[in-house]
Design a protein around this motif. Sequence first.
Motif, PDB file in Angstrom:
ATOM      1  N   PRO A   1     -64.580 -62.410  15.273  1.00  0.00           N
ATOM      2  CA  PRO A   1     -63.116 -62.471  15.378  1.00  0.00           C
ATOM      3  C   PRO A   1     -62.455 -61.365  14.564  1.00  0.00           C
ATOM      4  CG  PRO A   1     -63.919 -64.136  13.857  1.00  0.00           C
ATOM      5  CD  PRO A   1     -65.135 -63.531  14.491  1.00  0.00           C
ATOM      6  N   ASP A   2     -61.312 -60.887  15.052  1.00  0.00           N
ATOM      7  CA  ASP A   2     -60.507 -59.933  14.274  1.00  0.00           C
ATOM      8  C   ASP A   2     -59.699 -60.661  13.210  1.00  0.00           C
ATOM      9  OD1 ASP A   2     -61.108 -57.579  15.946  1.00  0.00           O
ATOM     10  OD2 ASP A   2     -59.990 -58.677  17.482  1.00  0.00           O
ATOM     11  N   ILE A   3     -59.259 -61.866  13.565  1.00  0.00           N
ATOM     12  CA  ILE A   3     -58.423 -62.677  12.678  1.00  0.00           C
ATOM     13  C   ILE A   3     -58.935 -64.107  12.702  1.00  0.00           C
ATOM     14  CG2 ILE A   3     -56.104 -63.658  12.347  1.00  0.00           C
ATOM     15  CD1 ILE A   3     -55.030 -61.039  13.589  1.00  0.00           C
ATOM     16  N   ILE A   4     -58.945 -64.742  11.552  1.00  0.00           N
ATOM     17  CA  ILE A   4     -59.244 -66.170  11.465  1.00  0.00           C
ATOM     18  C   ILE A   4     -58.011 -66.865  10.887  1.00  0.00           C
ATOM     19  CG2 ILE A   4     -60.701 -67.969  10.477  1.00  0.00           C
ATOM     20  CD1 ILE A   4     -62.897 -65.853  10.131  1.00  0.00           C
ATOM     21  N   ILE A   5     -57.464 -67.801  11.636  1.00  0.00           N
ATOM     22  CA  ILE A   5     -56.392 -68.656  11.114  1.00  0.00           C
ATOM     23  C   ILE A   5     -57.041 -69.998  10.798  1.00  0.00           C
ATOM     24  CG2 ILE A   5     -54.119 -69.650  11.474  1.00  0.00           C
ATOM     25  CD1 ILE A   5     -53.560 -67.518  13.547  1.00  0.00           C
ATOM     26  N   HIS A   6     -57.134 -70.278   9.519  1.00  0.00           N
ATOM     27  CA  HIS A   6     -57.880 -71.457   9.061  1.00  0.00           C
ATOM     28  C   HIS A   6     -56.911 -72.616   8.826  1.00  0.00           C
ATOM     29  CE1 HIS A   6     -60.726 -74.032   7.224  1.00  0.00           C
ATOM     30  NE2 HIS A   6     -60.385 -73.780   5.976  1.00  0.00           N
TER      31      HIS A   6
END
Length: 280
Positions: free
Chosen positions: A50-55
């Motif tokens: 992933p380029d971005i992880i929104i946790h």
Amino acid sequence: MKILITGSTGLLGRELVKKFSRHSLLLPSSNELNVTNAAQVYRFCRENKPDIIIHSAAYTNVDACEINPELAFAVNADGSKNIARAAYESGARLIGISSDYVFDGKLNRPYSEYDVPFGPLSVYGQSKLLGEQNIQNSCDNWVIVRVSWLYGEGGKNFVSTMLKAARSGLPEIKVVNDQIGNPTSTVSAAAAIERLLETDFRGIVHATCEGEASWFDFAQEIFRAAGINQKVVPCTTEEYPRPAPRPRNSRLENRVLRELQLPPMLDWRKELSLQMRALI
């Protein structure tokens, strides 16, 4: 962008899925990506890049956390560490969702991003604070977004609880009037996260609707916006005991959003009116 959203079926997660639907989304179930399983988390991120992880995955039942502290820390603290280390290893930018409950609520003004959290009252708050620290210590490209008093579609929250209570025919509803915070819709929180991703900011951000209210104020406004004639009676925290202690002051100041010159969050009353049709 390829965006991994943990907790995508949760209250905020559902709204994040809608907000970022134009991107390539990774939306694993808790079986496919159990944040407490470090090896599984690392493997998933290595394979999917992933380029971005929104946790946004978290154990958010505050009273249940008090009763099950081991699970609370496993999910909220260790889970955040696992996600952060995987983000570092895979080169992803990490957006971690946190809470007003990391503060003890004893300050006589809203907390800004520059106030250092100290002595959270509940297991939930303690586990979320340790999760914040684990994120900061485990990767270098992170943003922690603190939200407060979230409500929205698709999950249990204060608005849905109040509406359900009114529909049950209760002649009056007692609501705590000595805890104050910033009622915030998941729509507003997701929009703030989207705007943050358009910047290269790293650090802590508060993203709550403007203005403040007690739970009693919030309840009254819910029924006004919904057009429901419901008697609401104020009570003290002591008159409504819960397993987990709550901070009396949960107000968060959106100072960093202003410093970044991002659009301001809406006033909580206006936002509630805008969202009520979808919530009824």
